[in-house]
Write an enzyme that holds these catalytic residues in place. Structure first.
Site, PDB file in Angstrom:
ATOM      1  N   ASP A  78      92.331   7.031  85.857  1.00 20.17           N
ATOM      2  CA  ASP A  78      90.930   6.601  85.834  1.00 20.17           C
ATOM      3  C   ASP A  78      90.782   5.175  85.313  1.00 20.17           C
ATOM      4  O   ASP A  78      89.782   4.523  85.566  1.00 20.17           O
ATOM      5  CB  ASP A  78      90.131   7.533  84.919  1.00 20.17           C
ATOM      6  CG  ASP A  78      90.377   8.993  85.257  1.00 20.17           C
ATOM      7  OD1 ASP A  78      89.477   9.644  85.771  1.00 20.17           O
ATOM      8  OD2 ASP A  78      91.512   9.483  84.995  1.00 20.17           O
ATOM      9  N   PHE A  81      91.765   1.183  87.594  1.00 16.78           N
ATOM     10  CA  PHE A  81      90.964   0.457  88.580  1.00 16.78           C
ATOM     11  C   PHE A  81      90.770  -1.022  88.235  1.00 16.78           C
ATOM     12  O   PHE A  81      90.660  -1.845  89.132  1.00 16.78           O
ATOM     13  CB  PHE A  81      89.602   1.147  88.771  1.00 16.78           C
ATOM     14  CG  PHE A  81      89.737   2.450  89.514  1.00 16.78           C
ATOM     15  CD1 PHE A  81      89.607   2.487  90.891  1.00 16.78           C
ATOM     16  CD2 PHE A  81      90.035   3.624  88.851  1.00 16.78           C
ATOM     17  CE1 PHE A  81      89.758   3.682  91.584  1.00 16.78           C
ATOM     18  CE2 PHE A  81      90.189   4.825  89.535  1.00 16.78           C
ATOM     19  CZ  PHE A  81      90.052   4.850  90.906  1.00 16.78           C
ATOM     20  N   HIS A 121      88.622  11.462  83.273  1.00 15.90           N
ATOM     21  CA  HIS A 121      89.994  11.949  83.070  1.00 15.90           C
ATOM     22  C   HIS A 121      90.368  12.917  84.177  1.00 15.90           C
ATOM     23  O   HIS A 121      91.171  13.822  83.988  1.00 15.90           O
ATOM     24  CB  HIS A 121      90.158  12.625  81.703  1.00 15.90           C
ATOM     25  CG  HIS A 121      89.882  11.707  80.557  1.00 15.90           C
ATOM     26  ND1 HIS A 121      88.617  11.433  80.116  1.00 15.90           N
ATOM     27  CD2 HIS A 121      90.712  10.970  79.771  1.00 15.90           C
ATOM     28  CE1 HIS A 121      88.663  10.583  79.113  1.00 15.90           C
ATOM     29  NE2 HIS A 121      89.930  10.283  78.880  1.00 15.90           N
TER      30      HIS A 121
END
Ligand SMILES: Cc1ncc(C[n+]2csc(CCOP(=O)(O)OP(=O)(O)O)c2C)c(N)n1
Lengths: 350, 334
Positions: A78, A81, A121
């Site tokens: 997560d 990015f 998560h």
């Protein structure tokens, strides 16, 4: 038997011991914690970085630029990015330099849902990752493959993204890792750090491990079948296994893809041409999902073999995976969804 | 101009000569672009007084025990000082197959030279600051090594998070990195002025907050640049700690071809200024300087003609070098 996270840890140990792996690093990767999932516990070359994902990826590139091998970790997929342009760069470094600067690095990160991890998560990264040309992308579904894929990733001269299915990290293996002690309690005693103050002076007592490689780009037929090819990897593969356990009247051929890019097209093709039906399952969001590429290719190369349109089961195109179990199970494929889709494909065949 | 002439006459002339060579090469690159033969130009005219001394001070070669360079797209004068040929520069603007750096794939002045540890220059602003730390880290744990990593960038690039990353990672207690961090401050990021975007007095102040030894220097003065860089580099070789240098430089032809690539006469020209100084100090005659310019201009013309005859890359090569050692990356062939 070892858990997947123990398998990864043992492979990393094998890497630093025998494969000239010089650095393993990430947020909380070094002592005392050894990673939030303990994947890097007790490793000689593991160290803590600042809380800075861009720094982690940049450092991995900079180390690899010199030809030295390293494994960097992003604590959760997560949070990968904000590094995406650096991932793009790592993937194009060799190509842009006309073959002059290979980057022998591994970036590993826990990925996917299944631990009630809520919005930040639970995310998957596999469909984003396969668009990063120049990278190899792998995702194991069991401890032995986790061990063998990590050793191959360390040895690979290209950047390898190693996705760790976080929900499977504590699942015990069915197969023994070469060199692993017979008794799993003994393994635990030898390589899992004790809790509390005993950890301060603790050192692992590594078993004498052997090299075992799962070649990148090679999938595996885990169960042979006649009526339908079921393709998956990571946590979804595990769910597929459950889904077909009690399935009556349908003979499913089950493929663990293991590598997403390069992927094992020969294996996929020969299987669906035999079964004439295919279902691909993963957790990433559904629009422009990697499985759509495989389904497209099946249609292009196997249209006249198929008894039903190839199908894709993946995460819903929503911004996140909600915390409440009702929300999570409505978002990413569940065992019952896989079973229903198999039945539908059989029923819809012409 | 710095008066302390602790540099010998030969050294001063050598620096001047390389500054002229770099300038002539850049002006020819612009010319090639304006002839319609190249698609784009961006480069380093206006930064020679800083970049040439930097190139001269590099311990160049291959491998961890030599210096590494993470340059941005204005690094040509540094590479000219290290020995890069005009030919290699022209191959980039003409995107030729013979271009060592990228085989015609990348923009002009985006070099990639493993023989001198020049990591691939990328167009992405700022990222070199994140990558350089990995290389400096690998050097920091190489026993008895004196080598260092140099990372350069522009003032607007220092707004990117990668710049902060570099300051943080290079100054961790007891894990300091042998890194020379520079910002060539030309007061502009394309059309956005430095003055409008910076609350801090200098960029160097930001490095000071991390206990990094920091300097602001006149990057239009090659003698001051040489001395400051030389001290910084010696310091890093010995103490294995980062040093930061902010060099005030000119942007002589605007941002790039996208803004016209025309000479900006309001900006100070470091080559002309140094030339006047050398003539005034009687270290160089007018005639000698004219000869130097003339010879490089002739070389540039001749080299352009040669490079134009070289081969273009072919479309069927796009799949080469995606993976190392010739491994296939085309899914159609999986
Ligand atoms: C990440 C990123 N954003 C935007 C751009 C477009 N761009 C190219 S050069 C530039 C300005 C850079 O200014 P500065 O860092 O001060 O360097 P200078 O060009 O002035 O030497 C911008 C915005 C880019 N290349 N990369």
């Amino acid at each position: 038997m070892a858990t997947m996270v123990q398998g990864i840890r043992m492979a990393l140990h094998y890497g630093e011991r025998h494969l000239d792996l010089k650095d393993i690093f990430g947020q909380d990767a070094g002592p005392p914690l050894g990673g939030v999932f303990t994947a890097t516990q007790g490793l000689k070359t593991a160290w803590n970085t600042p809380l800075d994902e861009r720094g982690i990826v940049g450092t991995a590139i900079g180390i690899a630029m010199t030809g030295q091998r390293c494994v960097g970790e992003i604590q959760f997929a997560d949070y990968i990015f904000n590094t995406i342009d650096l991932l793009k760069l790592a993937g194009n470094n060799l190509w842009c330099s006309h073959g002059q600067f290979p980057l022998p690095l591994v970036l590993m990160t826990p990925s996917g849902a299944g631990i009630h991890g809520s919005i930040y998560h639970s995310h998957s990264f596999d469909s984003w990752a396969v668009r990063l040309a120049g990278w190899k992308v792998v995702c194991p579904s069991n401890a032995l493959d986790a061990y063998g894929l990590m050793i191959s990733a360390i040895l690979d001269p290209n950047p390898v993204l190693y996705l760790k299915p976080k929900a499977l990290l504590r699942v015990k293996s069915k197969d023994k890792i070469p060199g692993e002690p017979e008794d799993e309690k003994e393994l635990k005693k030898r390589i899992d750090a004790p809790i509390g103050s005993a950890r301060e002076n603790w050192k692992p007592n590594w078993p004498l491990l052997q090299e075992y490689k799962v070649p990148i780009g090679k999938g595996k037929i885990v169960q042979e079948g006649e009526d339908l090819t079921l393709i998956s990897f990571g946590r979804s593969f595990y769910l597929c296994e459950q889904a077909i356990k009690n399935l009556k009247d349908v003979s499913v051929e089950l493929i663990d893809l293991r590598s997403l890019y390069p992927y094992d097209w020969k294996l996929i093709k020969s299987s669906f041409q035999k079964t004439r039906r295919a279902l691909i399952v993963n957790e990433d969001t559904e629009v422009a999902n990697f499985a759509e590429h495989l389904a497209y290719r099946m249609v292009q190369e196997g249209f006249y073999h198929l008894l039903a349109p190839p199908s894709v089961l993946s995460g819903k195109q929503v911004p996140g995976v909600g915390l409440n179990p009702n929300l999570e199970s409505a978002t990413v494929p569940q065992v019952s969804d896989i079973q229903k889709e198999i039945q539908k494909l059989i029923a819809d065949s012409w | 101009m710095t008066k302390q002439l602790s540099l010998s006459k030969e050294q001063l002339i050598k620096i001047y000569d390389l500054m002229v060579k770099a300038r002539v090469t850049e002006e020819r690159l612009i010319h090639i672009y304006k002839q319609g033969l190249g698609y784009f130009w961006i480069g380093g005219p206006g930064e020679e007084a800083f970049a040439v001394p930097l190139g001269l001070l590099i311990d160049k070669g291959r491998g961890i025990n030599k210096d590494w360079l993470y340059l941005h797209y204005r690094g040509l004068p540094t590479l000219i000082a290290m020995g890069l040929s005009m030919k290699e520069a022209f191959r980039t603007v003409l995107n030729k197959a013979t271009d060592q750096s990228s085989g015609g794939r990348n923009f002009v002045n985006h070099y990639s030279l493993p023989q001198w540890n020049v990591a691939p220059v990328t167009s992405v602003i700022g990222v070199q600051y994140s990558m350089a730390i990995g290389t400096a880290y690998a050097q920091s744990r190489t026993k008895d090594s004196k080598s260092l990593t140099v990372v350069t960038g522009g003032d607007a690039g220092s707004h990117e998070g990668d710049f902060a990353t570099c300051l943080i990672w290079s100054s961790r207690p007891k894990k300091e990195l042998p890194l020379l961090i520079t910002v060539q401050n030309n007061q502009w990021g394309i059309s956005t002025s430095y003055a409008n975007q910076h609350g801090s007095k200098s960029i160097a102040d930001r490095a000071r907050a991390f206990q990094i030894e920091s300097y602001v220097i006149d990057g239009n003065d090659p003698v001051e640049s040489y001395h400051q860089l030389s001290q910084a580099i010696q310091n890093i070789r010995k103490n294995r700690r980062p040093v930061f240098i902010e060099a005030k430089v000119s942007r002589l032809y605007g941002h790039s071809s996208a803004s016209g690539a025309n000479y900006v006469k309001e900006e100070e020209c470091c080559v002309k200024k140094f030339e006047s100084f050398l003539i005034k100090e009687k270290l160089l005659t007018k005639k000698q300087s004219e000869e130097i310019w003339f010879n490089y201009k002739e070389e540039a013309k001749k080299t352009q003609r040669e490079v134009m005859k070289e081969e273009d890359p072919q479309g069927n090569t796009i799949w080469n070098y995606i993976y190392d050692k010739g491994e296939n990356a085309d899914w159609r062939k999986f």
